[in-house]
Design a protein around this motif. Structure first.
Motif, PDB file in Angstrom:
ATOM      1  N   PHE A 289       0.794  -1.162   0.083  1.00  0.00           N
ATOM      2  CA  PHE A 289       0.100   0.033   0.070  1.00  0.00           C
ATOM      3  C   PHE A 289       0.791   1.138   0.136  1.00  0.00           C
ATOM      4  CE2 PHE A 289      -3.544  -2.467   2.400  1.00  0.00           C
ATOM      5  CZ  PHE A 289      -4.251  -2.788   1.121  1.00  0.00           C
ATOM      6  N   SER A 290       2.063   1.154   0.917  1.00  0.00           N
ATOM      7  CA  SER A 290       2.971   2.482   1.068  1.00  0.00           C
ATOM      8  C   SER A 290       3.468   2.841  -0.295  1.00  0.00           C
ATOM      9  CB  SER A 290       3.823   2.146   2.109  1.00  0.00           C
ATOM     10  OG  SER A 290       4.672   3.443   2.241  1.00  0.00           O
ATOM     11  N   PHE A 291       4.094   1.586  -0.859  1.00  0.00           N
ATOM     12  CA  PHE A 291       4.802   2.026  -2.062  1.00  0.00           C
ATOM     13  C   PHE A 291       3.977   2.245  -3.316  1.00  0.00           C
ATOM     14  CE2 PHE A 291       8.206  -0.096   0.372  1.00  0.00           C
ATOM     15  CZ  PHE A 291       8.972   0.882   0.506  1.00  0.00           C
ATOM     16  N   ALA A 292       2.856   1.819  -3.315  1.00  0.00           N
ATOM     17  CA  ALA A 292       1.841   2.061  -4.411  1.00  0.00           C
ATOM     18  C   ALA A 292       1.672   3.518  -4.427  1.00  0.00           C
ATOM     19  CB  ALA A 292       0.473   1.133  -4.220  1.00  0.00           C
ATOM     20  N   ILE A 293       1.392   4.066  -3.260  1.00  0.00           N
ATOM     21  CA  ILE A 293       1.275   5.588  -3.427  1.00  0.00           C
ATOM     22  C   ILE A 293       2.574   6.058  -3.822  1.00  0.00           C
ATOM     23  CG2 ILE A 293       0.716   7.450  -1.870  1.00  0.00           C
ATOM     24  CD1 ILE A 293      -0.825   5.765   0.171  1.00  0.00           C
ATOM     25  N   LEU A 294       3.445   6.011  -3.109  1.00  0.00           N
ATOM     26  CA  LEU A 294       4.861   6.702  -3.581  1.00  0.00           C
ATOM     27  C   LEU A 294       5.186   6.355  -5.058  1.00  0.00           C
ATOM     28  CD1 LEU A 294       7.016   5.635  -0.322  1.00  0.00           C
ATOM     29  CD2 LEU A 294       5.730   7.802  -0.944  1.00  0.00           C
ATOM     30  N   ILE A 295       5.158   5.085  -5.590  1.00  0.00           N
ATOM     31  CA  ILE A 295       5.537   4.801  -6.862  1.00  0.00           C
ATOM     32  C   ILE A 295       4.537   5.794  -7.806  1.00  0.00           C
ATOM     33  CG2 ILE A 295       5.481   3.053  -8.667  1.00  0.00           C
ATOM     34  CD1 ILE A 295       6.607   0.942  -6.629  1.00  0.00           C
ATOM     35  N   SER A 296       3.192   5.843  -7.355  1.00  0.00           N
ATOM     36  CA  SER A 296       2.355   6.447  -8.416  1.00  0.00           C
ATOM     37  C   SER A 296       2.534   8.056  -8.443  1.00  0.00           C
ATOM     38  CB  SER A 296       0.776   6.486  -7.844  1.00  0.00           C
ATOM     39  OG  SER A 296       0.629   7.599  -6.395  1.00  0.00           O
ATOM     40  N   PHE A 297       3.331   8.443  -7.352  1.00  0.00           N
ATOM     41  CA  PHE A 297       3.960   9.955  -7.508  1.00  0.00           C
ATOM     42  C   PHE A 297       4.928  10.248  -8.614  1.00  0.00           C
ATOM     43  CE2 PHE A 297       3.296  10.806  -2.641  1.00  0.00           C
ATOM     44  CZ  PHE A 297       1.929  10.774  -2.822  1.00  0.00           C
ATOM     45  N   ALA A 298       5.660   9.076  -8.799  1.00  0.00           N
ATOM     46  CA  ALA A 298       6.749   9.050  -9.887  1.00  0.00           C
ATOM     47  C   ALA A 298       6.143   9.366 -11.173  1.00  0.00           C
ATOM     48  CB  ALA A 298       7.640   7.812  -9.578  1.00  0.00           C
ATOM     49  N   PHE A 299       4.799   8.927 -11.292  1.00  0.00           N
ATOM     50  CA  PHE A 299       4.024   8.989 -12.795  1.00  0.00           C
ATOM     51  C   PHE A 299       3.120  10.241 -12.573  1.00  0.00           C
ATOM     52  CE2 PHE A 299       5.412   4.653 -12.341  1.00  0.00           C
ATOM     53  CZ  PHE A 299       6.091   4.311 -13.567  1.00  0.00           C
ATOM     54  N   GLY A 300       3.244  11.111 -11.683  1.00  0.00           N
ATOM     55  CA  GLY A 300       2.331  12.459 -11.608  1.00  0.00           C
ATOM     56  C   GLY A 300       0.970  11.999 -11.151  1.00  0.00           C
ATOM     57  N   PHE A 301       0.774  10.599 -10.692  1.00  0.00           N
ATOM     58  CA  PHE A 301      -0.668  10.328 -10.476  1.00  0.00           C
ATOM     59  C   PHE A 301      -0.872  10.172  -9.135  1.00  0.00           C
ATOM     60  CE2 PHE A 301      -3.256   6.436  -9.860  1.00  0.00           C
ATOM     61  CZ  PHE A 301      -4.577   6.996 -10.489  1.00  0.00           C
ATOM     62  N   ASN A 302      -1.927  10.359  -8.472  1.00  0.00           N
ATOM     63  CA  ASN A 302      -2.366  10.161  -6.783  1.00  0.00           C
ATOM     64  C   ASN A 302      -3.046   9.230  -6.794  1.00  0.00           C
ATOM     65  OD1 ASN A 302      -2.823  10.540  -4.090  1.00  0.00           O
ATOM     66  ND2 ASN A 302      -2.696  12.575  -4.257  1.00  0.00           N
ATOM     67  N   VAL A 303      -2.661   7.832  -6.280  1.00  0.00           N
ATOM     68  CA  VAL A 303      -3.357   6.530  -6.340  1.00  0.00           C
ATOM     69  C   VAL A 303      -4.523   6.973  -5.211  1.00  0.00           C
ATOM     70  CG1 VAL A 303      -1.992   5.480  -4.899  1.00  0.00           C
ATOM     71  CG2 VAL A 303      -3.672   4.093  -6.370  1.00  0.00           C
ATOM     72  N   TRP A 304      -4.215   7.630  -4.186  1.00  0.00           N
ATOM     73  CA  TRP A 304      -4.971   7.829  -2.966  1.00  0.00           C
ATOM     74  C   TRP A 304      -6.225   8.726  -3.634  1.00  0.00           C
ATOM     75  CZ3 TRP A 304      -4.842   4.565   0.697  1.00  0.00           C
ATOM     76  CH2 TRP A 304      -5.539   5.184   2.088  1.00  0.00           C
TER      77      TRP A 304
END
Length: 220
Positions: free
Chosen positions: A103-118
């Motif tokens: 869950f944590s890294f899914a959020i952080l990795i989404s940031f790298a793609f300019g996307f906010n999964v939350w």
């Protein structure tokens, strides 16, 4: 949607989220009185069935596939299956760590793609400025890491199971498996408290429907 239906929907969602955990704790504590150390395997099997039932309920009745529940179900079935097949509780001990880190890294990795999964998950429930979505995502990402660390601290110091001495972080710490199992209630309480602590920022920055309508092109 009427308030009654909305409340019922929230209650059903809460049941699918916490129901499997309650089933695990009940089976574990009752099982200790009948099957002793094997209770962890009975509780794991019950947890797998309850998680599958929760996912089926969400899909069939609620017509939704909650991403977090889907991920949880995959990990629960995988690690739970290994636990029962190999008769090794270490797999179920580390399961919460894996889930929370995912869950944590899914959020952080989404940031790298300019996307906010939350925001993608909860954007239909709350209407907030982008800055607030980023703040909430970072907070929850760090919180999931805290839960992963807490689980590691707990399972590594179980003294009545097969946890090797080499896995321990602190020689002075030692507790039984029951503490780890029942701490799931504590984790639920901590998570609830953390969610409540974020309510003020949600209320303070919630964008009302009228304000959203006024921002639309052609609005009077």
């Amino acid at each position: 949607m009427s308030q009654a239906r909305k409340t019922a929907g929230q209650g059903a969602q809460l049941l699918t989220d916490v129901g499997p955990v309650i089933v695990f704790i009940l089976f574990y504590n009752v099982g200790r009185n009948f099957v002793g150390d094997a209770a962890i395997y009975w509780a794991t099997g019950a947890f797998m069935l309850a998680t599958t039932a929760a996912l089926a309920f969400a899909a069939i009745v609620q017509k939704r596939f909650p991403p977090m529940l889907v991920v949880t179900a995959v990990i629960v079935l995988s690690f739970g299956g290994l636990t029962i097949w190999l008769q090794d509780p270490i797999f179920v001990y580390i399961k919460p760590t894996i889930i929370n880190l995912i869950f944590s890294f899914a959020i952080l990795i989404s940031f790298a793609f300019g996307f906010n999964v939350w925001k993608a998950i909860f954007g239909s429930v709350f209407h907030l400025p982008e800055r607030i979505w980023w703040i909430l995502a970072i907070r929850w990402s760090l919180f999931f890491q805290f839960l992963a660390l807490l689980n590691e601290l707990l399972w590594r110091h179980i003294n009545d199971s097969i946890v090797p001495e080499s896995a321990r972080w602190f020689a002075a710490l030692s507790w039984n498996e029951s503490l780890w199992a029942n701490m799931k209630l504590g984790v639920m309480a901590i998570t609830f408290a953390f969610a409540m602590a974020n309510i003020p920022i949600l209320l303070r920055h919630q964008i009302e429907d009228e304000e959203k309508s006024a921002d639309r092109p052609g609005s009077p």
